[in-house]
Design a protein around this motif. Sequence first.
Motif, PDB file in Angstrom:
ATOM      1  N   ASP A  33       0.840  -1.197   0.000  1.00  0.00           N
ATOM      2  CA  ASP A  33       0.000   0.000   0.000  1.00  0.00           C
ATOM      3  C   ASP A  33       0.881   1.256   0.000  1.00  0.00           C
ATOM      4  O   ASP A  33       0.855   2.042   0.944  1.00  0.00           O
ATOM      5  N   PRO A  34       1.667   1.415  -1.069  1.00  0.00           N
ATOM      6  CA  PRO A  34       2.555   2.574  -1.100  1.00  0.00           C
ATOM      7  C   PRO A  34       1.791   3.862  -1.401  1.00  0.00           C
ATOM      8  O   PRO A  34       0.632   3.810  -1.809  1.00  0.00           O
ATOM      9  N   ILE A  35       2.421   4.966  -1.222  1.00  0.00           N
ATOM     10  CA  ILE A  35       1.913   6.329  -1.441  1.00  0.00           C
ATOM     11  C   ILE A  35       0.948   6.684  -0.297  1.00  0.00           C
ATOM     12  O   ILE A  35       0.470   5.818   0.426  1.00  0.00           O
ATOM     13  N   ASP A  36       0.662   7.953  -0.112  1.00  0.00           N
ATOM     14  CA  ASP A  36      -0.059   8.406   1.080  1.00  0.00           C
ATOM     15  C   ASP A  36      -1.569   8.227   1.014  1.00  0.00           C
ATOM     16  O   ASP A  36      -2.209   7.910   2.006  1.00  0.00           O
ATOM     17  N   ALA A  37      -2.166   8.483  -0.144  1.00  0.00           N
ATOM     18  CA  ALA A  37      -3.623   8.358  -0.276  1.00  0.00           C
ATOM     19  C   ALA A  37      -3.950   8.115  -1.745  1.00  0.00           C
ATOM     20  O   ALA A  37      -3.173   8.487  -2.628  1.00  0.00           O
ATOM     21  N   ARG A  38      -5.083   7.483  -1.979  1.00  0.00           N
ATOM     22  CA  ARG A  38      -5.438   7.177  -3.372  1.00  0.00           C
ATOM     23  C   ARG A  38      -6.933   7.000  -3.567  1.00  0.00           C
ATOM     24  O   ARG A  38      -7.661   6.667  -2.644  1.00  0.00           O
ATOM     25  N   HIS A  39      -7.337   7.243  -4.822  1.00  0.00           N
ATOM     26  CA  HIS A  39      -8.656   6.853  -5.300  1.00  0.00           C
ATOM     27  C   HIS A  39      -8.515   5.434  -5.839  1.00  0.00           C
ATOM     28  O   HIS A  39      -7.409   4.905  -5.934  1.00  0.00           O
ATOM     29  N   ASN A  40      -9.615   4.860  -6.271  1.00  0.00           N
ATOM     30  CA  ASN A  40      -9.593   3.554  -6.916  1.00  0.00           C
ATOM     31  C   ASN A  40      -9.942   3.751  -8.383  1.00  0.00           C
ATOM     32  O   ASN A  40     -11.032   4.239  -8.707  1.00  0.00           O
ATOM     33  N   ARG A  41      -9.050   3.350  -9.266  1.00  0.00           N
ATOM     34  CA  ARG A  41      -9.270   3.557 -10.711  1.00  0.00           C
ATOM     35  C   ARG A  41     -10.458   2.755 -11.243  1.00  0.00           C
ATOM     36  O   ARG A  41     -10.942   3.021 -12.335  1.00  0.00           O
ATOM     37  N   LEU A  42     -10.946   1.797 -10.478  1.00  0.00           N
ATOM     38  CA  LEU A  42     -12.133   1.048 -10.885  1.00  0.00           C
ATOM     39  C   LEU A  42     -13.411   1.832 -10.589  1.00  0.00           C
ATOM     40  O   LEU A  42     -14.464   1.521 -11.127  1.00  0.00           O
ATOM     41  N   ASP A  43     -13.297   2.857  -9.737  1.00  0.00           N
ATOM     42  CA  ASP A  43     -14.459   3.663  -9.361  1.00  0.00           C
ATOM     43  C   ASP A  43     -14.603   4.932 -10.186  1.00  0.00           C
ATOM     44  O   ASP A  43     -15.703   5.463 -10.304  1.00  0.00           O
ATOM     45  N   THR A  44     -13.499   5.434 -10.727  1.00  0.00           N
ATOM     46  CA  THR A  44     -13.554   6.695 -11.463  1.00  0.00           C
ATOM     47  C   THR A  44     -12.433   6.771 -12.495  1.00  0.00           C
ATOM     48  O   THR A  44     -11.350   6.240 -12.286  1.00  0.00           O
ATOM     49  N   GLU A  45     -12.728   7.432 -13.582  1.00  0.00           N
ATOM     50  CA  GLU A  45     -11.726   7.634 -14.628  1.00  0.00           C
ATOM     51  C   GLU A  45     -10.604   8.545 -14.145  1.00  0.00           C
ATOM     52  O   GLU A  45      -9.479   8.451 -14.590  1.00  0.00           O
ATOM     53  N   TYR A  46     -10.940   9.428 -13.204  1.00  0.00           N
ATOM     54  CA  TYR A  46      -9.967  10.409 -12.714  1.00  0.00           C
ATOM     55  C   TYR A  46      -9.469  10.019 -11.329  1.00  0.00           C
ATOM     56  O   TYR A  46      -9.603  10.759 -10.362  1.00  0.00           O
ATOM     57  N   ALA A  47      -8.885   8.835 -11.242  1.00  0.00           N
ATOM     58  CA  ALA A  47      -8.354   8.330  -9.985  1.00  0.00           C
ATOM     59  C   ALA A  47      -6.896   8.773  -9.840  1.00  0.00           C
ATOM     60  O   ALA A  47      -6.082   8.543 -10.730  1.00  0.00           O
ATOM     61  N   PHE A  48      -6.612   9.406  -8.720  1.00  0.00           N
ATOM     62  CA  PHE A  48      -5.257   9.863  -8.430  1.00  0.00           C
ATOM     63  C   PHE A  48      -4.695   9.121  -7.234  1.00  0.00           C
ATOM     64  O   PHE A  48      -5.435   8.664  -6.363  1.00  0.00           O
ATOM     65  N   ALA A  49      -3.382   9.022  -7.200  1.00  0.00           N
ATOM     66  CA  ALA A  49      -2.645   8.547  -6.034  1.00  0.00           C
ATOM     67  C   ALA A  49      -1.688   9.678  -5.678  1.00  0.00           C
ATOM     68  O   ALA A  49      -0.960  10.175  -6.535  1.00  0.00           O
ATOM     69  N   VAL A  50      -1.719  10.089  -4.421  1.00  0.00           N
ATOM     70  CA  VAL A  50      -0.995  11.296  -4.034  1.00  0.00           C
ATOM     71  C   VAL A  50       0.064  11.019  -2.969  1.00  0.00           C
ATOM     72  O   VAL A  50      -0.161  10.256  -2.047  1.00  0.00           O
ATOM     73  N   ASP A  51       1.202  11.640  -3.166  1.00  0.00           N
ATOM     74  CA  ASP A  51       2.289  11.618  -2.194  1.00  0.00           C
ATOM     75  C   ASP A  51       2.414  13.031  -1.637  1.00  0.00           C
ATOM     76  O   ASP A  51       2.653  13.977  -2.399  1.00  0.00           O
ATOM     77  N   GLY A  52       2.192  13.183  -0.347  1.00  0.00           N
ATOM     78  CA  GLY A  52       2.211  14.500   0.265  1.00  0.00           C
ATOM     79  C   GLY A  52       3.575  14.881   0.793  1.00  0.00           C
ATOM     80  O   GLY A  52       4.288  14.052   1.356  1.00  0.00           O
ATOM     81  N   LYS A  53       3.921  16.138   0.605  1.00  0.00           N
ATOM     82  CA  LYS A  53       5.159  16.721   1.132  1.00  0.00           C
ATOM     83  C   LYS A  53       4.763  18.004   1.843  1.00  0.00           C
ATOM     84  O   LYS A  53       4.060  18.844   1.276  1.00  0.00           O
ATOM     85  N   SER A  54       5.218  18.171   3.080  1.00  0.00           N
ATOM     86  CA  SER A  54       4.870  19.378   3.827  1.00  0.00           C
ATOM     87  C   SER A  54       6.105  19.945   4.509  1.00  0.00           C
ATOM     88  O   SER A  54       7.057  19.215   4.800  1.00  0.00           O
TER      89      SER A  54
END
Length: 150
Positions: A33-54
Motif C-alpha cells: 500500500d505505497p503512497i499516502d492516499a489514493r482513489h480507486n481507478r475502478l471507481d472513477t476515470e480520474y483516480a489519483f494517487a498522491v504523495d504528500g510533502k509538507s
Amino acid sequence: MSVNSDMGKAHEKHLALTLGMRQARGSGNQWRDPIDARHNRLDTEYAFAVDGKSTLAKSISITRAMWDKAAEQAGGERPMLALRFYGDASLTRVHADLAVCDLDDFAELLEAARMWEQAKPVIEQIIEHRPRCMPVLVDSLRRLQEADTA
C-alpha cells in the motif's frame, strides 16, 4: 511525536478528506500500500494517487526521482504530488496547499469540467420539464452540439 511527523500526518489526513481518497496505512510505507492516499481507478476515470510533502520552510524541492517514485507507486492511478506550506509551528495555519500533476491529466480534467459546464443546463432542463421533455432535450442537445462545432 516530532513536528515533522505531525505535519505529515495532518497533511495526509487533509488530502484524503479533501480529495475523497483512502488514506494509506503507515503513511504509505507498506509494500502493498505505497503512497499516502489514493482513489480507486475502478471507481472513477480520474483516480489519483498522491504523495504528500509538507514543510515549515520557504521551499520544497521536487526532483525527477520524487516524481518517478510517485508515478511508480501510483500503480495505475494518476500520480500527484501534494505540497503543503505550513504558516507556523503550531500547524494551525496553512500558507498554501498545492497539487502537482501531469499536464495531460490536468488537461483531461479541464476538458471534463468544460463538458460538464455545457451539459449542466441541458440536464437542468430535463429535470425541469420531466418526462415530457423529449423535444426540449433534442433541441438542447442540438444547440450544444452546434456550439461544440463552432
